[in-house]
Design an enzyme around this catalytic site. Structure first.
Site, short mmCIF file in Angstrom:
data_model
loop_
_atom_site.label_atom_id
_atom_site.label_comp_id
_atom_site.label_asym_id
_atom_site.label_seq_id
_atom_site.Cartn_x
_atom_site.Cartn_y
_atom_site.Cartn_z
N ASP A 246 2.47 -7.04 3.06
CA ASP A 246 1.60 -5.85 3.00
C ASP A 246 0.19 -6.16 2.51
O ASP A 246 -0.46 -5.31 1.89
CB ASP A 246 2.24 -4.76 2.10
N LYS B 12 -2.36 -7.54 6.96
CA LYS B 12 -2.39 -8.43 8.12
C LYS B 12 -2.72 -7.67 9.41
O LYS B 12 -3.53 -8.12 10.22
CB LYS B 12 -1.03 -9.14 8.28
N GLY C 122 5.71 -3.77 8.65
CA GLY C 122 4.97 -2.55 8.97
C GLY C 122 3.51 -2.91 8.88
O GLY C 122 3.01 -3.16 7.78
N HIS C 123 2.84 -3.04 10.01
CA HIS C 123 1.45 -3.48 10.03
C HIS C 123 0.55 -2.31 10.42
O HIS C 123 0.67 -1.77 11.51
CB HIS C 123 1.27 -4.65 11.01
N GLN D 166 5.60 -10.33 6.79
CA GLN D 166 5.97 -10.57 5.39
C GLN D 166 4.88 -11.42 4.72
O GLN D 166 3.73 -11.32 5.10
CB GLN D 166 7.36 -11.24 5.27
P1 GDP Z 1 0.48 -5.59 6.47
O1 GDP Z 1 1.96 -5.43 6.45
O2 GDP Z 1 0.03 -6.89 5.87
O3 GDP Z 1 -0.13 -5.37 7.83
O4 GDP Z 1 -0.10 -4.46 5.51
P2 GDP Z 1 0.37 -2.91 5.48
O5 GDP Z 1 -0.19 -2.23 6.66
O6 GDP Z 1 1.83 -2.79 5.23
O7 GDP Z 1 -0.32 -2.44 4.13
C1 GDP Z 1 -1.68 -2.51 3.93
C2 GDP Z 1 -2.18 -1.10 3.60
O8 GDP Z 1 -3.48 -1.17 3.07
C3 GDP Z 1 -2.29 -0.21 4.85
O9 GDP Z 1 -2.04 1.12 4.47
C4 GDP Z 1 -3.75 -0.39 5.26
O10 GDP Z 1 -4.26 0.72 5.99
C5 GDP Z 1 -4.41 -0.49 3.92
N1 GDP Z 1 -5.63 -1.33 3.87
C6 GDP Z 1 -5.91 -2.47 4.55
N2 GDP Z 1 -7.08 -2.99 4.13
C7 GDP Z 1 -7.54 -2.16 3.17
C8 GDP Z 1 -8.69 -2.18 2.33
O11 GDP Z 1 -9.52 -3.09 2.36
N3 GDP Z 1 -8.82 -1.15 1.43
C9 GDP Z 1 -7.91 -0.14 1.35
N4 GDP Z 1 -8.10 0.81 0.44
N5 GDP Z 1 -6.81 -0.10 2.12
C10 GDP Z 1 -6.63 -1.11 3.01
P1 IMO Z 2 5.00 -6.88 6.25
O1 IMO Z 2 4.99 -7.71 7.51
C1 IMO Z 2 6.63 -6.28 2.26
C2 IMO Z 2 10.80 -7.42 1.63
C3 IMO Z 2 11.81 -6.31 1.37
C4 IMO Z 2 12.80 -7.06 0.50
C5 IMO Z 2 12.82 -8.46 1.11
C6 IMO Z 2 13.94 -8.68 2.11
O2 IMO Z 2 4.73 -5.44 6.49
O3 IMO Z 2 4.14 -7.50 5.20
P2 IMO Z 2 14.44 -7.84 4.59
O4 IMO Z 2 14.46 -6.46 5.18
O5 IMO Z 2 13.46 -8.75 5.23
O6 IMO Z 2 15.80 -8.44 4.49
O7 IMO Z 2 13.96 -7.62 3.06
O8 IMO Z 2 11.57 -8.60 1.78
N1 IMO Z 2 10.03 -7.25 2.87
C7 IMO Z 2 8.73 -6.90 2.90
N2 IMO Z 2 7.89 -6.56 1.90
N3 IMO Z 2 6.17 -6.35 3.53
C8 IMO Z 2 7.00 -6.72 4.54
O9 IMO Z 2 6.55 -6.94 5.79
C9 IMO Z 2 8.35 -6.98 4.25
N4 IMO Z 2 9.42 -7.33 4.99
C10 IMO Z 2 10.43 -7.52 4.14
O10 IMO Z 2 11.22 -5.23 0.71
O11 IMO Z 2 12.29 -7.17 -0.80
MG MG Z 3 3.41 -4.07 5.79
#
Ligand code: GDP
Ligand code: IMO
Ligand code: MG
Length: 431
Positions: A18, A21, A45-46, A227
């Site tokens: 998270d 990415k 979840g991207h 991840q």
């Molecule tokens: P990913 O899994 O690495 O793609 O990241 P996620 O989408 O799960 O989580 C990142 C969260 O931070 C999302 O809700 C994005 O919209 C938000 N986000 C990304 N870059 C920024 C930033 O520079 N500032 C803020 N406030 N939010 C951001």
């Molecule tokens: P993105 O790509 C954050 C965490 C879960 C749990 C552990 C194992 O959005 O960054 P799993 O379902 O893979 O067996 O869970 O890994 N986890 C993540 N945490 N971002 C993710 O993906 C994750 N995918 C799995 O919360 O701790």
């Molecule tokens: Mg994510």
């Protein structure tokens, strides 16, 4: 010599996932012909934001909104057809030509409904020591792959698919019985077979050829990690990890790309840390400061909606990830979230139970307590809105970035100041 063309860059998370990415892949995508996911599955979840709208992708690569990008779901991915169908249907308003822009490896593993049940049954049996999995069936699907009994996407085209499915189902039912896990499969099996038919209408290919041909043709490829490095099955905080290789090494096996084809490795990290699910997290803040970070950063999971645990930046962990991945460029995300703090703490070392200091990751953070040792830096305490040049950023933020670069020894190429595509400050005129 053409066989030495280095055309593959990688973007991956350096913390516990998270990091942002999805946002940065979308920002960089116009510079690449191909965007390819190499591991993970619907546990990811991207999030992407543009034109005032937010999109969350789980299995489809984050280049899908860029008309000129081919997106590949690689062989290292575990694919859930039901979630795939939903994702595609959710993209209907965007006029995407999937027949041109999306390819799925026939060698990707297939998540079947009982994988999700097995995930839930396993977690329930662990009680307090559960992993905190996303319950998407990731662990059981990779276990079947490594155990040489899984199903692959290409199997859905085979006349014996039904038999292969039934054989695996029978094994799963035995394990579910062992767990004494009650279930009703009717609805999810119906959805599964509908989704499998749907999946057949997409480009199912030997994507290792697609990618290597693209390399030969001089096209540029960006491998999109899911991840984060600290969730890697080998190097993460085992057993509180995911079940795939989330590091650079996973690109070779998850896409069929030879290591010498790899050029830049973009390592992405938040200006602080978050973790969702169980497991050690040395800089976790269980106090009001952590709560303020969570609210300000809207730190709630994109896949499960769970609150993310929050804490200060952890340099020993970051150094470890940079080392494992061979990171050549750093990307710092969510700098704006720290606007609210007058002072910012950074963990520089861990203090071990015997009193010694280390900046290396201990073997087992669960058994060996590692107390973070902090350095305090002055916060910038002002909005970053509308800033487009690094030179215009507050002095304290520039110092924060410079300090991290010095400690890690790798340049910070982008600083992200908000969720939107446009809230991204580049320090490289070419990017
Ligand atoms: P990913 O899994 O690495 O793609 O990241 P996620 O989408 O799960 O989580 C990142 C969260 O931070 C999302 O809700 C994005 O919209 C938000 N986000 C990304 N870059 C920024 C930033 O520079 N500032 C803020 N406030 N939010 C951001
Ligand atoms: P993105 O790509 C954050 C965490 C879960 C749990 C552990 C194992 O959005 O960054 P799993 O379902 O893979 O067996 O869970 O890994 N986890 C993540 N945490 N971002 C993710 O993906 C994750 N995918 C799995 O919360 O701790
Ligand atoms: Mg994510």
């Amino acid at each position: 010599m053409s066989y030495l063309k280095k055309m593959v860059d990688i973007l991956l998370g350096l913390q516990w996932g998270d990091e942002g990415k999805g946002k940065i892949v979308d920002v960089l995508a116009p510079q690449y012909e191909v965007i390819a996911r190499f591991q993970g599955g619907p546990n990811a979840g991207h999030t992407l934001e543009f034109d005032g709208k937010k999109h969350v992708l789980h299995q489809i690569p984050s280049g899908i909104f860029r008309k000129d990008c081919i997106n590949i779901i690689g062989n290292g991915v575990v694919l859930d057809p039901i979630i795939f169908k939903k994702e595609i249907e959710g993209l209907a308003p965007y006029d995407i030509d999937f027949s041109r822009n999306l390819y799925i490896s026939k060698k990707a593993s297939l998540i079947i409904p009982t994988h999700r049940l097995l995930d839930a049954a396993s977690e329930r049996s662990k009680g307090e020591s559960k992993i905190g999995s996303t319950l998407k069936g990731i662990g059981p699907t990779y276990a079947d792959k490594i155990g040489r009994q899984g199903l692959r996407v290409g199997d859905i085209l085979s006349a014996s698919f039904q038999k292969k499915y039934s054989d695996l189902l029978a094994r799963h039912k035995q394990v579910l019985e062992f767990y004494q896990y009650e279930y009703d499969l009717e609805e999810s099996e119906k959805n599964f077979f509908e989704a499998v038919e749907f999946l057949k209408s997409f480009n199912l290919t030997d994507s290792e050829y697609t990618i290597n041909e693209a390399i030969q043709n001089g096209q540029k490829i960006l491998a999109e990690g899911a991840q984060g490095s600290l969730l890697d099955v080998d190097f993460g905080s085992y057993p509180f990890v995911t079940s795939s290789s989330t590091t650079t090494a996973g690109v070779s096996s998850g896409l069929g790309v030879a290591p010498q084809k790899i050029r830049d490795v973009f390592g992405i990290f938040k200006a602080y840390c978050t973790r969702v699910g169980s497991g050690p997290f040395p800089t976790e803040l269980l106090d009001e400061t952590g709560e303020r970070m969570r609210q300000e950063g809207r730190e709630f999971g994109s896949t499960t909606g769970r609150p993310r645990r929050c804490g200060w930046l952890d340099l020993p962990a970051l150094k470890y990830s940079v080392m494992l991945n061979g990171v050549t460029r750093l990307i710092m995300m969510k700098a704006d979230v720290l606007n609210i703090f007058e002072e910012i703490e950074v963990c520089t070392h861990y203090r071990l139970p015997d009193g010694s200091l280390t900046d290396q990751m201990p073997f087992d953070l669960c058994e060996e307590k590692a107390e973070p040792v902090y350095k305090t830096l002055k916060g910038w305490h002002t909005s970053l809105e509308g800033l487009t040049r690094f030179g215009d950023m507050p002095q304290e933020l520039k110092e924060y970035v410079t300090y991290i670069e010095k400690e890690i020894g790798v340049p910070v190429t982008f600083v992200s100041t908000g969720p939107d595509r446009l809230a991204t400050v580049s320090r490289d005129p070419e990017l």
